[in-house]
Write an enzyme that holds these catalytic residues in place. Structure first.
Site, PDB file in Angstrom:
ATOM      1  N   ASP A  26      56.956  30.029  85.492  1.00  0.00           N
ATOM      2  CA  ASP A  26      56.808  30.388  84.083  1.00  0.00           C
ATOM      3  C   ASP A  26      55.479  31.123  83.853  1.00  0.00           C
ATOM      4  O   ASP A  26      54.499  30.878  84.567  1.00  0.00           O
ATOM      5  CB  ASP A  26      56.846  29.104  83.237  1.00  0.00           C
ATOM      6  CG  ASP A  26      57.100  29.399  81.761  1.00  0.00           C
ATOM      7  OD1 ASP A  26      57.413  30.560  81.429  1.00  0.00           O
ATOM      8  OD2 ASP A  26      56.968  28.480  80.945  1.00  0.00           O
ATOM      9  N   ARG A  39      56.551  42.953  79.067  1.00  0.00           N
ATOM     10  CA  ARG A  39      56.884  41.658  79.680  1.00  0.00           C
ATOM     11  C   ARG A  39      57.503  41.832  81.072  1.00  0.00           C
ATOM     12  O   ARG A  39      57.229  41.052  81.983  1.00  0.00           O
ATOM     13  CB  ARG A  39      57.904  40.912  78.807  1.00  0.00           C
ATOM     14  CG  ARG A  39      57.374  40.385  77.507  1.00  0.00           C
ATOM     15  CD  ARG A  39      58.495  39.718  76.712  1.00  0.00           C
ATOM     16  NE  ARG A  39      59.169  38.684  77.485  1.00  0.00           N
ATOM     17  CZ  ARG A  39      58.689  37.462  77.692  1.00  0.00           C
ATOM     18  NH1 ARG A  39      57.533  37.113  77.159  1.00  0.00           N
ATOM     19  NH2 ARG A  39      59.357  36.600  78.406  1.00  0.00           N
ATOM     20  N   HIS A  43      57.492  40.105  85.167  1.00  0.00           N
ATOM     21  CA  HIS A  43      58.589  39.648  86.034  1.00  0.00           C
ATOM     22  C   HIS A  43      58.523  40.359  87.391  1.00  0.00           C
ATOM     23  O   HIS A  43      58.763  39.743  88.432  1.00  0.00           O
ATOM     24  CB  HIS A  43      59.944  39.925  85.382  1.00  0.00           C
ATOM     25  CG  HIS A  43      60.178  39.130  84.124  1.00  0.00           C
ATOM     26  ND1 HIS A  43      59.888  37.789  84.037  1.00  0.00           N
ATOM     27  CD2 HIS A  43      60.680  39.484  82.908  1.00  0.00           C
ATOM     28  CE1 HIS A  43      60.208  37.346  82.820  1.00  0.00           C
ATOM     29  NE2 HIS A  43      60.666  38.356  82.118  1.00  0.00           N
ATOM     30  N   LEU A 137      62.932  27.727 106.941  1.00  0.00           N
ATOM     31  CA  LEU A 137      62.918  27.322 105.531  1.00  0.00           C
ATOM     32  C   LEU A 137      64.240  27.659 104.828  1.00  0.00           C
ATOM     33  O   LEU A 137      64.776  28.762 105.003  1.00  0.00           O
ATOM     34  CB  LEU A 137      61.772  28.064 104.820  1.00  0.00           C
ATOM     35  CG  LEU A 137      61.643  27.793 103.320  1.00  0.00           C
ATOM     36  CD1 LEU A 137      60.908  26.487 103.052  1.00  0.00           C
ATOM     37  CD2 LEU A 137      60.920  28.936 102.615  1.00  0.00           C
TER      38      LEU A 137
HETATM   39  C1  FPP Z   1      59.486  32.812  83.009  1.00  0.00           C
HETATM   40  O1  FPP Z   1      58.435  33.595  82.501  1.00  0.00           O
HETATM   41  C2  FPP Z   1      60.172  33.499  84.078  1.00  0.00           C
HETATM   42  C3  FPP Z   1      61.497  33.839  84.086  1.00  0.00           C
HETATM   43  C4  FPP Z   1      62.433  33.554  83.006  1.00  0.00           C
HETATM   44  C5  FPP Z   1      62.095  34.563  85.208  1.00  0.00           C
HETATM   45  C6  FPP Z   1      61.541  34.249  86.561  1.00  0.00           C
HETATM   46  C7  FPP Z   1      61.789  35.430  87.395  1.00  0.00           C
HETATM   47  C8  FPP Z   1      60.975  35.917  88.339  1.00  0.00           C
HETATM   48  C9  FPP Z   1      59.740  35.256  88.794  1.00  0.00           C
HETATM   49  C10 FPP Z   1      61.270  37.184  89.001  1.00  0.00           C
HETATM   50  C11 FPP Z   1      62.668  37.435  89.420  1.00  0.00           C
HETATM   51  C12 FPP Z   1      63.213  36.494  90.400  1.00  0.00           C
HETATM   52  C13 FPP Z   1      63.766  36.832  91.565  1.00  0.00           C
HETATM   53  C14 FPP Z   1      64.386  35.781  92.417  1.00  0.00           C
HETATM   54  C15 FPP Z   1      63.751  38.201  92.066  1.00  0.00           C
HETATM   55  P1  FPP Z   1      58.449  33.951  80.949  1.00  0.00           P
HETATM   56  O2  FPP Z   1      59.077  35.274  80.793  1.00  0.00           O
HETATM   57  O3  FPP Z   1      59.126  32.852  80.194  1.00  0.00           O
HETATM   58  O4  FPP Z   1      56.936  33.992  80.634  1.00  0.00           O
HETATM   59  P2  FPP Z   1      56.238  33.627  79.239  1.00  0.00           P
HETATM   60  O5  FPP Z   1      56.483  32.162  79.020  1.00  0.00           O
HETATM   61  O6  FPP Z   1      54.809  33.943  79.491  1.00  0.00           O
HETATM   62  O7  FPP Z   1      56.872  34.489  78.192  1.00  0.00           O
END
Ligand code: FPP
Length: 256
Positions: A26, A39, A43, A137
Site C-alpha cells: 500500500d 498515481r 504503481h 521461492l
Molecule cells: C495500493 O496503493 C496498491 C495497489 C492497489 C496495487 C498494488 C500494485 C502494485 C504494487 C503494482 C502492480 C502489481 C504487479 C503484480 C505487477 P494505493 O494506490 O492504494 O496507494 P495510496 O493508498 O497511497 O493511494
C-alpha cells in the site's frame, strides 16, 4: 498435495526466518503524489520493487511470498487506474517470467480470473506453466482476490465434491479447497503505507500470523525495510494460545 497443519489445531514449528510472508503493498498513490506524479507512476515504481523483494526473499530462503496486487474491491477505482493496473500486471508477467526462471521462482496467481480479459488470463496461465517446475521461492500474486470470496468458493466446491460430509466438515476439508492450499499459513504479514487493516486479504490463513504495519510507502520498501520487518518478527513470542511460561524451553513442539 502436501498437507499443512492449521495453527488452531497444531502448534507449528517456528523458524528464525519466516517460511511464508504475505504483503499488502500500500502507498503507491501517496508516493507518487509526494513527487507531483500521477498515481499510476507510483504503481509502476511499486511493480519494480517486487523484483528486489523476490530476490531478497529467495536469498534468505523464505519459501513462500504472497503479494496482494489487486483486491476484489479495487474495481471501484477510476476506470483509467484499473486499466493501467491490468496493463502493468500483463507487462510485468511477460517481462519477469524470464528472471523468475533464472532465479528458480515458481509463480502462482490466486483470485477470480473470470473478470480479466482473455489475453491476461492466457498470460497468467502461460506464466504459471513456464515456471511450474521451478523448485525455489513460490511467489503468489493475489489478483482480483478477496478473503471472503476465497472462503465462499471453497465452501461451494467442498459441498459439491463431498456432499456426504455435509454437517461434519472439519477445518482440513475447507483448507484443501482454499486457493492457497499449496502453502502453509503465513508466518509474517506486512502492510506498508501506514494503515492497520487486513483489507479482506487471506482472512482464514491469517488467524495466527504475526502482523507488521509500517508507515513506509510500498515504492520505498527496500531490503533494509524488509530486514526491519523480519527483525520485528524475530522478537515476537509466538504462543499459539499457550502461556509464556509454557513456552520457556520449548523451541518447537509439533504435538497435536
Ligand atoms: C495500493 O496503493 C496498491 C495497489 C492497489 C496495487 C498494488 C500494485 C502494485 C504494487 C503494482 C502492480 C502489481 C504487479 C503484480 C505487477 P494505493 O494506490 O492504494 O496507494 P495510496 O493508498 O497511497 O493511494
Amino acid at each position: 498435495m502436501a498437507f499443512f497443519s492449521s495453527a488452531t489445531k497444531t502448534i507449528p514449528v517456528v523458524a528464525e526466518i519466516p517460511k511464508h510472508i504475505a504483503v499488502i503493498m500500500d502507498g503507491n498513490g501517496r508516493w507518487a503524489r509526494k513527487r507531483f506524479l500521477p498515481r499510476v507512476a507510483g504503481h509502476a515504481r511499486g511493480a519494480e520493487m517486487i523484483r528486489d523483494l523476490v530476490k531478497s526473499c529467495s536469498d534468505m530462503k523464505v519459501e513462500y511470498l504472497t503479494l496482494f496486487a489487486f483486491s476484489s474491491e479495487n474495481w471501484r477505482r477510476p476506470e483509467e487506474e484499473v486499466s493501467f493496473l491490468m496493463g502493468l500486471f500483463m507487462r510485468a508477467l511477460k517481462r519477469e517470467v524470464i528472471s523468475m526462471n533464472e532465479n528458480n521462482v515458481k509463480l502462482m496467481v490466486i483470485g477470480d480470473r473470470s473478470r480479466f480479459d482473455a489475453s491476461l488470463i492466457k498470460q497468467i496461465e502461460d506464466s504459471e506453466q513456464m515456471t511450474e517446475n521451478n523448485t525455489g521461492l513460490i511467489l503468489t500474486i493475489a489478483a482480483n482476490y478477496g478473503g471472503r470470496w476465497d472462503v465462499l468458493q471453497a465452501v461451494n466446491k467442498m459441498q459439491l465434491a463431498e456432499p456426504q460430509l455435509a454437517g461434519t466438515f472439519q477445518e482440513e476439508h475447507l483448507t484443501s479447497y482454499l486457493s492457497m492450499n499449496y502453502a502453509p499459513e503465513p508466518d509474517l504479514f506486512i502492510r506498508t503505507g501506514g494503515e492497520s487493516r487486513i483489507s479482506n486479504f487471506l482472512l482464514w490463513q491469517l488467524a495466527y500470523t504475526e502482523l507488521y504495519f509500517t508507515d513506509t510507502l510500498w515504492p520505498d520498501f527496500n531490503e533494509a525495510a524488509l530486514n526491519l520487518a523480519i527483525q520485528s518478527y524475530q522478537k515476537r513470542e509466538r504462543r499459539f494460545g499457550r502461556t509464556s511460561e509454557q513456552l520457556s524451553g520449548v523451541i518447537a513442539d509439533t504435538a497435536t
